[in-house]
Motif scaffolding. Structure first.
Motif, mmCIF file in Angstrom:
data_model
loop_
_atom_site.group_PDB
_atom_site.id
_atom_site.type_symbol
_atom_site.label_atom_id
_atom_site.label_comp_id
_atom_site.label_asym_id
_atom_site.label_seq_id
_atom_site.Cartn_x
_atom_site.Cartn_y
_atom_site.Cartn_z
ATOM 1 N N UNK A 31 0.779 -1.235 0.000
ATOM 2 C CA UNK A 31 0.000 0.000 0.000
ATOM 3 C C UNK A 31 0.815 1.292 0.000
ATOM 4 N N UNK A 32 1.713 1.470 -0.946
ATOM 5 C CA UNK A 32 2.321 2.780 -1.127
ATOM 6 C C UNK A 32 3.425 3.100 -0.166
ATOM 7 N N UNK A 33 3.907 2.119 0.597
ATOM 8 C CA UNK A 33 4.973 2.399 1.534
ATOM 9 C C UNK A 33 6.144 1.477 1.293
ATOM 10 N N UNK A 34 6.350 1.088 0.061
ATOM 11 C CA UNK A 34 7.509 0.292 -0.288
ATOM 12 C C UNK A 34 8.770 1.107 -0.034
ATOM 13 N N UNK A 35 9.853 0.451 0.294
ATOM 14 C CA UNK A 35 11.108 1.169 0.519
ATOM 15 C C UNK A 35 11.429 2.030 -0.679
ATOM 16 N N UNK A 36 11.307 1.460 -1.884
ATOM 17 C CA UNK A 36 11.405 2.295 -3.070
ATOM 18 C C UNK A 36 11.015 1.509 -4.299
ATOM 19 N N UNK A 170 19.151 -1.983 9.675
ATOM 20 C CA UNK A 170 18.273 -1.494 10.735
ATOM 21 C C UNK A 170 17.504 -0.254 10.273
ATOM 22 N N UNK A 171 18.141 0.559 9.474
ATOM 23 C CA UNK A 171 17.499 1.745 8.911
ATOM 24 C C UNK A 171 16.271 1.363 8.094
ATOM 25 N N UNK A 172 16.358 0.246 7.358
ATOM 26 C CA UNK A 172 15.224 -0.212 6.549
ATOM 27 C C UNK A 172 14.022 -0.526 7.439
ATOM 28 N N UNK A 173 14.242 -1.306 8.494
ATOM 29 C CA UNK A 173 13.157 -1.646 9.414
ATOM 30 C C UNK A 173 12.602 -0.382 10.076
ATOM 31 N N UNK A 174 13.500 0.496 10.521
ATOM 32 C CA UNK A 174 13.075 1.713 11.208
ATOM 33 C C UNK A 174 12.291 2.632 10.280
ATOM 34 N N UNK A 175 12.651 2.653 9.003
ATOM 35 C CA UNK A 175 11.906 3.454 8.025
ATOM 36 C C UNK A 175 10.483 2.932 7.880
ATOM 37 N N UNK A 176 10.330 1.615 7.745
ATOM 38 C CA UNK A 176 8.984 1.053 7.619
ATOM 39 C C UNK A 176 8.182 1.271 8.903
ATOM 40 N N UNK A 209 6.018 11.957 2.651
ATOM 41 C CA UNK A 209 5.777 10.821 3.540
ATOM 42 C C UNK A 209 7.049 10.015 3.764
ATOM 43 N N UNK A 210 7.764 9.753 2.686
ATOM 44 C CA UNK A 210 8.966 8.924 2.779
ATOM 45 C C UNK A 210 10.084 9.633 3.542
#
Length: 292
Positions: A31-36, A170-176, A209-210
């Motif tokens: 739903x529009x919140x893919x990492x990229x 960890x940045x990836x998880x924290x971003x989501x 948002x990102x």
């Protein structure tokens, strides 16, 4: 980053690895919140223009698919978190994020709900429809799940050039998790409404948002600065630079087109992460999105 020990029973974990789904998982894309969205263009040769357009259409439609909630692949939470190093690390990050953000919400008088971390391999199923490795990690607001195929981390380090450091992962998880915060405060629904009313502003709204999610990721690190190791800041900056829209477009051999950005340039993503890390103050992230 030195994460504290955690109790797997204190976090929400779902494991779809090894499970099969009728029709390959079918349905809508996350739903529009893919990492990229452009990650698939770089790694799998997908036309990024078509992929981004398709994802934006998906974001605006449909009721959630059957999530298969409670599926664990026969594993306990402890077993799911112990499948490999990346699983252990991701579970530890989720536990740390929960511990960090819950008191922030409590202080603000806002109800807090833990997101769930859903592991899958190659293909899975989310409340937003199909989960596929080509998407990269993503957050699904329909079931408050962070979806992760841990093989993405090898792609992040090797193909996208983020390097092998643990803080990049960890940045990836924290971003989501940052998208989960936006969901809990209702920001995501406000943005969706604005995007529907003004399609021409859809990309720029998504970039905000990102970048705010990047900032929230940095706030988590800033609030846990006593666990930061030497070199973590540099690892974060390298990862943010590697997944900027301009860098991904250049690496895919395409002309850089700021109007097509959905996550922000490398410079913008680095600035957002830096702001959060240095301030450790979630209110600083409001600058990326002021809603009336």
């Amino acid at each position: 980053m030195r994460l504290n020990p955690f109790n797997p029973n204190d976090i929400r974990v779902e494991d779809q690895r090894g499970m099969r789904f009728p029709g390959g998982g079918g349905g809508k894309v996350g739903c529009g919140t893919l990492v990229i969205a452009l990650i698939a263009a770089v790694i799998f040769g997908v036309d990024p223009g078509q992929m981004i357009g398709g994802l934006q259409q998906v974001e605006q439609q449909g009721a959630p698919a059957d999530t298969g909630a409670g599926d664990t692949g026969g594993r306990t939470a402890a077993e799911s978190c112990s499948v490999n190093q990346y699983s252990q690390e991701s579970c530890a990050a989720l536990a740390s994020l929960d511990r960090t953000w819950q008191p922030v919400f409590q202080k603000a008088g806002i109800a807090f709900e833990q997101p769930k971390l859903v592991f899958y391999s190659r293909a899975g199923r989310s409340g937003c429809g199909a989960a596929q490795s080509a998407m990269g990690p993503f957050y699904c607001p329909a079931d408050e799940g962070i979806y992760l195929d841990t093989s993405f981390y090898d792609e992040l380090a090797n193909r996208l050039g983020a390097g092998p450091g643990d803080f990049a992962r960890l940045y990836v998880i924290a971003h989501e998790y940052g998208h989960h915060i936006q969901h809990l405060v209702g920001l995501d629904q406000q943005v969706r409404s604005l995007q529907q009313r003004d399609r021409s502003a859809a990309n720029s709204l998504q970039v905000r948002m990102e970048l705010q999610a990047d900032c929230y990721a940095g706030v988590w690190a800033g609030l846990n600065r006593d666990q930061i190791d030497a070199g973590d800041f540099e690892e974060g900056m390298k990862a943010a630079a590697a997944i900027g829209d301009d860098t991904l477009q250049q690496n895919a051999g395409r002309q850089v087109n700021p109007e097509s950005f959905t996550h922000g340039s490398s410079s913008q993503r680095m600035d957002a992460l830096r702001l959060g890390m240095q301030s450790g103050d979630e209110s600083q992230c409001d600058r990326y999105f002021q809603m009336s």
